[in-house]
Scaffold this motif. Structure first.
Motif, PDB file in Angstrom:
ATOM      1  N   LYS A 127       0.842  -1.193   0.000  1.00  0.00           N
ATOM      2  CA  LYS A 127       0.000   0.000   0.000  1.00  0.00           C
ATOM      3  C   LYS A 127       0.878   1.243   0.000  1.00  0.00           C
ATOM      4  O   LYS A 127       2.044   1.178   0.373  1.00  0.00           O
ATOM      5  N   GLU A 155      -1.038 -13.533  -8.593  1.00  0.00           N
ATOM      6  CA  GLU A 155      -1.496 -12.164  -8.419  1.00  0.00           C
ATOM      7  C   GLU A 155      -2.551 -12.084  -7.310  1.00  0.00           C
ATOM      8  O   GLU A 155      -2.501 -11.193  -6.454  1.00  0.00           O
ATOM      9  N   GLY A 156      -3.489 -13.052  -7.330  1.00  0.00           N
ATOM     10  CA  GLY A 156      -4.544 -13.084  -6.321  1.00  0.00           C
ATOM     11  C   GLY A 156      -3.971 -13.244  -4.919  1.00  0.00           C
ATOM     12  O   GLY A 156      -4.393 -12.577  -3.972  1.00  0.00           O
ATOM     13  N   HIS A 186       2.868  -0.238  -7.386  1.00  0.00           N
ATOM     14  CA  HIS A 186       1.639  -0.569  -6.677  1.00  0.00           C
ATOM     15  C   HIS A 186       0.749  -1.438  -7.562  1.00  0.00           C
ATOM     16  O   HIS A 186      -0.352  -1.792  -7.194  1.00  0.00           O
ATOM     17  N   ASP A 187       1.267  -1.752  -8.741  1.00  0.00           N
ATOM     18  CA  ASP A 187       0.500  -2.532  -9.689  1.00  0.00           C
ATOM     19  C   ASP A 187       0.945  -3.997  -9.605  1.00  0.00           C
ATOM     20  O   ASP A 187       2.030  -4.360 -10.056  1.00  0.00           O
ATOM     21  N   VAL A 188       0.108  -4.840  -8.988  1.00  0.00           N
ATOM     22  CA  VAL A 188       0.477  -6.233  -8.738  1.00  0.00           C
ATOM     23  C   VAL A 188       0.649  -6.994 -10.061  1.00  0.00           C
ATOM     24  O   VAL A 188       1.551  -7.818 -10.200  1.00  0.00           O
ATOM     25  N   THR A 189      -0.191  -6.698 -11.031  1.00  0.00           N
ATOM     26  CA  THR A 189      -0.080  -7.358 -12.334  1.00  0.00           C
ATOM     27  C   THR A 189       1.295  -7.110 -12.948  1.00  0.00           C
ATOM     28  O   THR A 189       1.945  -8.012 -13.475  1.00  0.00           O
ATOM     29  N   ILE A 249      -1.703  -8.053   0.407  1.00  0.00           N
ATOM     30  CA  ILE A 249      -1.624  -6.594   0.526  1.00  0.00           C
ATOM     31  C   ILE A 249      -2.843  -6.045   1.254  1.00  0.00           C
ATOM     32  O   ILE A 249      -2.744  -5.201   2.137  1.00  0.00           O
ATOM     33  N   LEU A 250      -4.008  -6.595   0.884  1.00  0.00           N
ATOM     34  CA  LEU A 250      -5.239  -6.076   1.466  1.00  0.00           C
ATOM     35  C   LEU A 250      -5.506  -6.657   2.856  1.00  0.00           C
ATOM     36  O   LEU A 250      -6.472  -6.291   3.513  1.00  0.00           O
ATOM     37  N   LEU A 283      -2.416  -9.964  -3.869  1.00  0.00           N
ATOM     38  CA  LEU A 283      -3.434  -8.955  -3.568  1.00  0.00           C
ATOM     39  C   LEU A 283      -4.053  -9.184  -2.195  1.00  0.00           C
ATOM     40  O   LEU A 283      -4.227  -8.245  -1.419  1.00  0.00           O
ATOM     41  N   SER A 284      -4.358 -10.458  -1.895  1.00  0.00           N
ATOM     42  CA  SER A 284      -4.992 -10.693  -0.598  1.00  0.00           C
ATOM     43  C   SER A 284      -4.003 -10.431   0.538  1.00  0.00           C
ATOM     44  O   SER A 284      -4.397  -9.998   1.619  1.00  0.00           O
ATOM     45  N   VAL A 325       5.942  -8.410  -0.448  1.00  0.00           N
ATOM     46  CA  VAL A 325       4.911  -7.476  -0.017  1.00  0.00           C
ATOM     47  C   VAL A 325       5.409  -6.801   1.248  1.00  0.00           C
ATOM     48  O   VAL A 325       5.806  -7.464   2.199  1.00  0.00           O
TER      49      VAL A 325
END
Lengths: 274, 280
Positions: free
Chosen positions: A69, A263-264, A220-223, A270-271, A267-268, A234
């Motif tokens: 983030k 990627e998923g 900040h772009d995970v892709t 990071i979030l 993302l999880s 991360v």
């Protein structure tokens, strides 16, 4: 491309073994990629503890991406790596492929290209060589690198006449012209449109495989991270939360399901869902 | 004839004419700024010829041209212009260099700024022409007095704009320069000076105006040569035509200085889109 005694000495040690086998034939004089070791890195701005103990080893030639983030300390970490800031505590050391301690030839590319508007494209690239390189040699090297980023024909233009993507390619050429052992990328594609980003990603992958430097990308772009890097970490509240290898071979396809799964996962992390 | 043929035909017919129209429209752009001055001079000449304006008060343009011819032939004009020009340039060089160096020093060094900026800002608010009595006491009415006043006049606009320019160079570019190993002279030459240049030129053009103004005033007060002296001598002999001629020459010299500064500006700032000609 003429390479010789005028190169920065740290960038060139002939015949240095590289840690990975590049698919593209090696150049005669390849710079040794720098291996990085961070131990117990802390960084404080006043009362704000941005980095709270980061331990990280990056082998020479690896493409590492750091995601997280905003405000997680990833840009600060990058600035410490290239010596733009100094850490509050902890140690950063660099080694070449043979394990000897070195001062790396480190370069950084920012989100904004930071070109000198009063210099032509080629003069801007020559800035990357530093002072003391004979003019005509510097010009030849600059043009060779410009050819690598497909801007050879723009060598004589003012930066103001280029598009955003072209300017960022010039900034990349300026960073690459001294053949760095470590290239830091601070959201270099953040300001570009989606299509330009994709072609810049391809370009980055190509020059990285060709030149064999160690790359550290903050994004900040995970892709983007998953698409470019060998390994993604991360960063969360100043600590490493996840360290993930991306084993897929290059060149990678956009929309690959394996990459999407990774990627998923990122993302999880990071979030904070896992 | 089909519609397409009609269009093709008319396009063909119009083509050469279209080209012919471009030239006058181009020269119209070059001519237009001079239209008003030419009209004023014409009206002035007409009024003088009709006897509405007395020769004592305002000579006719033709008389001014005649005066120009006489003074030019005698060699006096060339001499006076050269003397005034040399004074102006020397003053600009001395005052400009001091202002430039102080501006750079205070823009780059915090210590230098703290030491001198407040003093300079205080001195700046004194109208330099108010110092004429003091300057005459110091230097008498020789060359030094004129050079001192001109130098003082041009110093401040150049100082302020150079300082402002250096202060406003993009910090990101300076950081970039440092990353790429620039420091000291190299950083100044490649990043700070070019970045400050547009602002320095603003100061220069402003200083040129002050330069002529100061010179005119100080030459009218006390001088034995120069355009101001020519005008003053003419006043004593009631030669209004020569007095007006002096004014015209000042205007022409001022315009010339500005044109030179602008050309220099366009040439050195060609990287800046604001100075690039459209479509070039």
């Amino acid at each position: 491309m003429p390479i010789g005694p005028y190169q920065r000495p740290l960038a060139f040690v002939d015949g240095e073994p590289l840690e990975y086998e590049p698919p593209i034939p090696a150049r005669a004089n390849r710079p040794p990629a720098a291996a990085v070791k961070l131990s117990g890195i802390q960084k404080q701005f006043g009362d704000n503890r941005v980095l709270r103990g980061v331990d990280l080893e990056v082998p020479a030639g690896q493409f590492l991406a750091i995601v997280g983030k905003s405000g997680c300390g990833k840009s600060t970490l990058l600035r410490l790596l290239v010596g733009l800031d100094s850490q509050t505590s902890g140690e950063i050391s660099f080694k070449n492929g043979a394990g000897a301690e070195i001062v790396p030839n480190a370069r950084i590319v920012f989100q904004e290209p930071r070109l000198l508007p009063w210099f032509t494209v080629s003069e801007n690239v020559e800035v990357g060589l530093g002072d003391g390189v004979p003019k005509n040699l510097a010009r030849r090297q600059a043009e060779a690198v410009l050819a690598e980023v497909q801007l050879r024909e723009k060598a004589g233009e003012w930066p103001a006449r280029l598009s955003g993507g072209q300017r960022q390619r010039v900034a990349l050429a300026r960073a690459l012209v001294s053949r760095p052992g470590l290239l830091a990328l601070d959201e270099p594609l953040g300001a570009l449109d989606a299509l330009t980003r994709i072609s810049m990603q391809q370009l980055l992958t190509r020059v990285w495989r060709e030149l064999g430097f160690t790359a550290v990308l903050v994004t900040h772009d995970v892709t983007e991270a998953v698409h470019l890097a060998d390994r993604v970490i991360v960063l969360d509240e100043g600590r490493i939360k996840l360290d993930l290898a991306i084993p897929q071979a290059h060149p990678r396809r956009h929309g690959d399901p394996d990459l999407a799964a990774l990627e998923g996962k990122l993302l999880s992390a990071i979030l904070g869902e896992s | 004839m089909t519609i397409a043929e009609a269009f093709a035909g008319s396009r063909e017919a119009r083509k050469p004419e279209g080209r012919r129209i471009r030239l006058p429209s181009l020269s119209k752009d070059a001519f237009l700024p001079y239209l008003v001055p030419v009209l004023i001079v014409a009206a002035w000449q007409a009024a003088s010829s009709a006897g509405w304006i007395s020769d004592r008060i305002m000579p006719a343009p033709v008389a001014v041209v005649r005066a120009f011819w006489d003074v030019a032939l005698s060699g006096q004009l060339a001499y006076d212009v050269a003397v005034s020009g040399a004074r102006a340039l020397t003053g600009l060089l001395i005052g400009g260099s001091i202002g430039f160096l102080l501006g750079i020093a205070n823009g780059v060094s915090r210590l230098s700024e703290q030491l001198t900026d407040t003093t300079l800002q205080m001195l700046r608010t004194i109208p330099h022409l108010a110092m004429i009595p003091l300057v005459i006491l110091w230097f008498g009415i020789g060359e030094e007095a004129k050079l001192f006043l001109t130098s003082l006049g041009v110093l401040f606009p150049i100082y302020l704009n150079t300082y402002h320019g250096v202060r406003n160079v993009d910090r990101d570019l300076i950081e970039m320069g440092r990353i790429y190993g620039m420091s000291g002279w190299s950083l100044f030459r490649k990043v700070i000076f070019p970045g400050a240049l547009p602002s320095i030129f603003v100061g220069l053009r402003y200083a040129l105006g002050i330069m002529w103004l100061t010179l005119i005033v100080s030459e009218s007060i006390a001088a034995s040569s120069g355009i101001g002296h020519m005008a003053n001598t003419a006043r004593e002999f009631m030669m209004t035509d020569v007095v007006v001629l002096a004014l015209v020459i000042y205007a022409a010299l001022g315009k010339l200085a500005d044109v030179i500064a602008r050309t220099l500006e366009r040439w050195t700032l060609s990287w800046n889109v604001a100075y690039q000609r459209q479509g070039a």
